[in-house]
Scaffold this active site. Structure first.
Site, mmCIF file in Angstrom:
data_model
loop_
_atom_site.group_PDB
_atom_site.id
_atom_site.type_symbol
_atom_site.label_atom_id
_atom_site.label_comp_id
_atom_site.label_asym_id
_atom_site.label_seq_id
_atom_site.Cartn_x
_atom_site.Cartn_y
_atom_site.Cartn_z
ATOM 1 N N TYR A 23 3.410 -0.256 -5.295
ATOM 2 C CA TYR A 23 3.743 -0.952 -6.573
ATOM 3 C C TYR A 23 4.965 -2.310 -5.820
ATOM 4 C CZ TYR A 23 1.022 2.552 -8.197
ATOM 5 O OH TYR A 23 0.211 3.712 -9.123
ATOM 6 N N HIS B 190 -3.083 8.542 -1.442
ATOM 7 C CA HIS B 190 -3.486 7.358 -2.875
ATOM 8 C C HIS B 190 -4.450 7.077 -2.540
ATOM 9 C CE1 HIS B 190 -1.272 3.438 -5.295
ATOM 10 N NE2 HIS B 190 -2.147 4.052 -5.758
#
Length: 187
Positions: free
Chosen positions: A55, A111
Site C-alpha cells: 500500500y 497477501h
C-alpha cells in the site's frame, strides 16, 4: 482515549476493537492528513490497524502517526509472496518494521496468494523463525479465493484469515466464517 467494544481474534488471544482502521486509503493523502486520520481513530478507541507492504506509503504513515503509542495498538500487515521467493517475504518484513518504526509486527499475513503456503514452504518457515524471535507475533493469510481460504483453515497453520465479507455474503462465504470459528481462527 475512548473505550470501544473489543473481541477476541481467535487463538491469537488479541483483543481487537470491532471497528478497525483499514489503511489502504491513506496512501491517497499527505502524511499530515493521514496522521490526523490515524490519531483521530486511535483517540476514538480503535486499536486495530490493517495495512500492507504494497500500500505504497501506508506503513510509513502509520509509523509517522502512531510510533509513540505502538504498545497500545495492534498492527496487521501483509507481504506479497510468489511461490519459491521467500526472500521477497524477508525483504518485506524488514521494510515493514523500518517503515512503521517498530521492532515487531502483531500479525504478518501472506497477501492474497493464489495458493496456500504449507508447513514446508520456505516463506512460512521464515515466518515461524520470526515468530520464535518475537519479530512476528502471529501468522495469518488474506485471500479472495474460497478454495485457498478453505485450505488455510484446514491446514491449521494460520492464526487469522482476512477474507472479503459483507451483507452481500453468500452461503459459501458464511461457511468460511463458521469454519474459522470452529478452528478458533481469527476472521
Amino acid at each position: 482515549m475512548n473505550e470501544m467494544k473489543k473481541v477476541r481474534l481467535g487463538r491469537t488471544e488479541l483483543m481487537v476493537t470491532k471497528t478497525s482502521f483499514g489503511a489502504l486509503p491513506i496512501q491517497r493523502v499527505s502524511f499530515d492528513a493521514a496522521a490526523e486520520l490515524l490519531r483521530t481513530a486511535y483517540e476514538a478507541g480503535i486499536n486495530f490497524f490493517d495495512t500492507a507492504n504494497s500500500y505504497t506509503d501506508s506503513e510509513e504513515k502509520i509509523g509517522y502517526a502512531l510510533a509513540d503509542v505502538r504498545d497500545k495498538i495492534i498492527i496487521a500487515t501483509k507481504s506479497a509472496y510468489r511461490k519459491g521467493d521467500a526472500d521477497m517475504v524477508k525483504r518485506n518484513v524488514e521494510l515493514s518494521l523500518k517503515r512503521m518504526k517498530t521492532d515487531y509486527i502483531d500479525i504478518l499475513q501472506f497477501h492474497n496468494p493464489d495458493f496456500c503456503p504449507g508447513e514446508d514452504d520456505p516463506a512460512y518457515q521464515y515466518l515461524l523463525e520470526m515468530k520464535r524471535a518475537g519479530v512476528v507475533r502471529h501468522i495469518g493469510i488474506t485471500n479472495h479465493r474460497l478454495f485457498v481460504a478453505h485450505q488455510a483453515i484446514e491446514s491449521g497453520l494460520y492464526e487469522t484469515l482476512q477474507f472479503p465479507f459483507s451483507v452481500l455474503a453468500t452461503e459459501k462465504d458464511i461457511e468460511v466464517v463458521e469454519k474459522c470459528r470452529e478452528a478458533d481462527m481469527g476472521f
